[in-house]
Design a protein around this motif. Structure first.
Motif, mmCIF file in Angstrom:
data_model
loop_
_atom_site.group_PDB
_atom_site.id
_atom_site.type_symbol
_atom_site.label_atom_id
_atom_site.label_comp_id
_atom_site.label_asym_id
_atom_site.label_seq_id
_atom_site.Cartn_x
_atom_site.Cartn_y
_atom_site.Cartn_z
ATOM 1 N N ILE A 168 -20.480 50.124 -31.906
ATOM 2 C CA ILE A 168 -21.091 49.306 -32.980
ATOM 3 C C ILE A 168 -22.248 49.896 -33.517
ATOM 4 O O ILE A 168 -23.288 49.997 -32.847
ATOM 5 C CB ILE A 168 -21.218 47.860 -32.661
ATOM 6 N N GLN A 169 -22.383 49.838 -34.745
ATOM 7 C CA GLN A 169 -23.416 50.474 -35.563
ATOM 8 C C GLN A 169 -24.370 49.618 -36.040
ATOM 9 O O GLN A 169 -25.659 49.649 -36.309
ATOM 10 C CB GLN A 169 -23.037 51.448 -36.658
ATOM 11 N N VAL A 170 -24.073 48.313 -36.683
ATOM 12 C CA VAL A 170 -24.917 47.564 -37.380
ATOM 13 C C VAL A 170 -25.056 46.068 -36.634
ATOM 14 O O VAL A 170 -24.237 45.473 -36.062
ATOM 15 C CB VAL A 170 -24.097 47.279 -38.700
ATOM 16 N N VAL A 171 -26.224 45.313 -36.926
ATOM 17 C CA VAL A 171 -26.614 44.042 -36.382
ATOM 18 C C VAL A 171 -26.793 43.272 -37.763
ATOM 19 O O VAL A 171 -27.578 43.733 -38.820
ATOM 20 C CB VAL A 171 -27.622 43.826 -35.690
ATOM 21 N N ALA A 172 -25.810 42.231 -38.021
ATOM 22 C CA ALA A 172 -25.990 41.380 -39.364
ATOM 23 C C ALA A 172 -25.873 39.850 -38.975
ATOM 24 O O ALA A 172 -25.654 39.911 -37.723
ATOM 25 C CB ALA A 172 -24.965 41.978 -40.285
ATOM 26 N N THR A 173 -26.127 38.991 -40.048
ATOM 27 C CA THR A 173 -26.082 37.609 -39.415
ATOM 28 C C THR A 173 -24.895 36.747 -39.591
ATOM 29 O O THR A 173 -24.646 35.904 -38.879
ATOM 30 C CB THR A 173 -27.451 36.854 -40.094
#
Length: 463
Positions: free
Chosen positions: A312-317
């Motif tokens: 997994i590459q991204v953290v978003a809300t």
């Protein structure tokens, strides 16, 4: 803060009505693409002019950031800001203000507003609204339907196409295989999707018909629903050789599907799937209800390891505000979704404090990676020539999340009462300070993000 009357920016990135301003940020520990260094950063109007600038250079403002870390502005690639149509929950003004407080300097907003964003005309209308109201930078996805493939193929000035492969909110369900095949085959923009298998969800709803137990939400929108839809979407992406981004991974089982990406696939995790789980239903009730649903503590751990390993590459809300009155309705009348933009960075900085990850990893997941995934020009890094979207963070600051302090219009957080260590304290958008320790500059306006999809996304060698 600086008097906002001189700081209003025109929405053309090349033109700032504000008086040009030079700012020197010194004595910070700066998170650069090569690591953390103690250097001075010179901001000239809207751009980073120099890294390791001379301390004696003439500037308009010197910021002594001793004891703090300077990071790029966070890019949140999945938000629902409810304008137009549902502004009693949130609007672009309140949401972007919450972003500024949380260190988010660019958001990418989803199309399930009222009306839905399914045409180029509606994209332009949303950009015009944001130009008028948003304190931070912005971009808007175009939503897919079985009937708007020509619009999808002609759209520009957007991060990409959003598909609801499984119904969540609104009327954008695309479940037929024929329509999905055409979208993947006949469009060129990157595609992202809400992946929950509709037939699985509907079958589970029938099993739990009449339930008023919100914990059944995770049994209805179960692991199988998520995995089935994600596998289906990945098959489409590989067969059509089409870039695809998996939104809000909610199960550990999906991690294995994401490892063989072939350079086409990226994915993201959200705080509620990282840090909350089914054991929290007795405490939070319908406040915990989300689509995809939260899963087990084991899934939390597996998703976290997926981030650490790079699957997994991204953290978003997936910021999805509803009023407390709406959320407190008995299940299943209660809507799914929760707000998070003003606390997401702090939630990850707290993991740095707990030695579960490094600050450089947080910056990659929340700043650099989303800029690369969506081909955003000039953002995601502290480097010469990049936009001066910057955040000072205090890694030692302890603060408790309180509902009464939330900026989001809905006025609550699932993390109410939790104390975190590590918080953003100052935020600049295109070189203009928009937030400082509880104070906002309401005169600031963000810019429309620029997308260069010829760059090739996250896996491209050049960013």
């Amino acid at each position: 803060m600086v008097d906002g009357t001189n700081l209003i920016c025109h929405n053309d990135r090349a033109l700032c009505i504000a008086t040009p301003m030079k700012t020197l940020i010194k004595n910070a520990q700066v998170v650069l693409p090569t690591g953390i260094e103690s250097v001075s950063v010179l901001v000239d109007n809207s751009r980073i002019a120099s890294v390791d600038a001379a301390a004696h250079i003439r500037v308009d403002e010197v910021v002594d950031a001793a004891g703090l870390h300077l990071i790029p502005g966070v890019i949140d690639d999945q938000v629902h800001f409810r304008e137009p149509g549902l502004t009693h929950k949130e609007d672009l003004g309140t949401a972007s203000k919450a972003c500024a407080k949380g260190g988010i300097t660019t958001f990418l907003e989803m199309p399930n507003t009222t009306p839905t964003t399914t045409t180029r005309e509606r994209l332009a209308e949303k950009r015009a609204l944001a130009a008028e109201k948003s304190l931070v930078n912005y971009g808007f996805y175009i939503g897919a339907t079985p009937e708007n493939i020509e619009e999808l193929s002609l759209a520009t000035d957007t991060p990409g196409i959003k598909i609801f492969i499984g119904s969540s909110t609104g009327d954008l369900l695309v479940d037929s295989q024929e329509a999905l095949e055409r979208i993947f085959a006949e469009t060129a923009l990157p595609i992202t999707a809400h992946c929950e298998d509709e037939s699985t969800v509907q079958a589970n709803k029938a099993k739990f018909a009449g339930t008023s137990d919100v914990a059944d939400h995770s049994r209805i929108r179960n692991v199988s629903a998520a995995v089935t839809a994600t596998r289906r979407a990945l098959d489409l992406a590989h067969r059509h050789h089409h870039r695809f981004h998996v939104l809000h991974v909610s199960t550990g089982a999906e991690i294995e599907l994401l490892r063989d990406h072939g350079g086409l696939i990226t994915a993201e995790a959200c705080p509620h799937h990282l840090f909350l789980n089914t054991e929290d239903y007795p405490r939070l009730g319908t406040l915990l209800q989300a689509n995809p649903s939260v899963k087990s503590a084991e899934d939390n751990a597996q998703i976290w390891q997926g981030l650490i390993s790079g699957a997994i590459q991204v953290v978003a809300t997936d910021h999805a505000p509803h009023t407390l009155e709406e959320k407190h309705q008995p299940y299943p009348l209660s809507p799914s979704g929760m707000p998070c933009v003003e606390n997401s960075l702090a939630l990850l900085l707290n993991q740095v404090h707990l030695d579960n990850c490094s600050l450089e990893q947080v910056v990659h997941w929340m700043c650099d990676a989303p800029a690369r995934v969506w081909d955003i020009v000039g953002k995601g890094r502290i480097a010469e020539g990049y936009d001066a979207d910057l955040v000072l963070v205090d890694l030692s600051l302890r603060h408790q999340i309180r509902n009464e302090e939330q900026i989001t219009k809905c006025g609550w957080s699932a993390w109410h009462g939790e104390t975190l260590t590590g918080w953003p304290v100052r935020t600049w958008v295109m070189g203009r300070e928009v937030y400082r320790a509880g104070t906002f500059n309401p005169a600031i306006r963000g810019f429309a993000a620029q997308f260069d999809h010829a760059r090739g996304g996250y896996w491209a060698t050049e960013c």
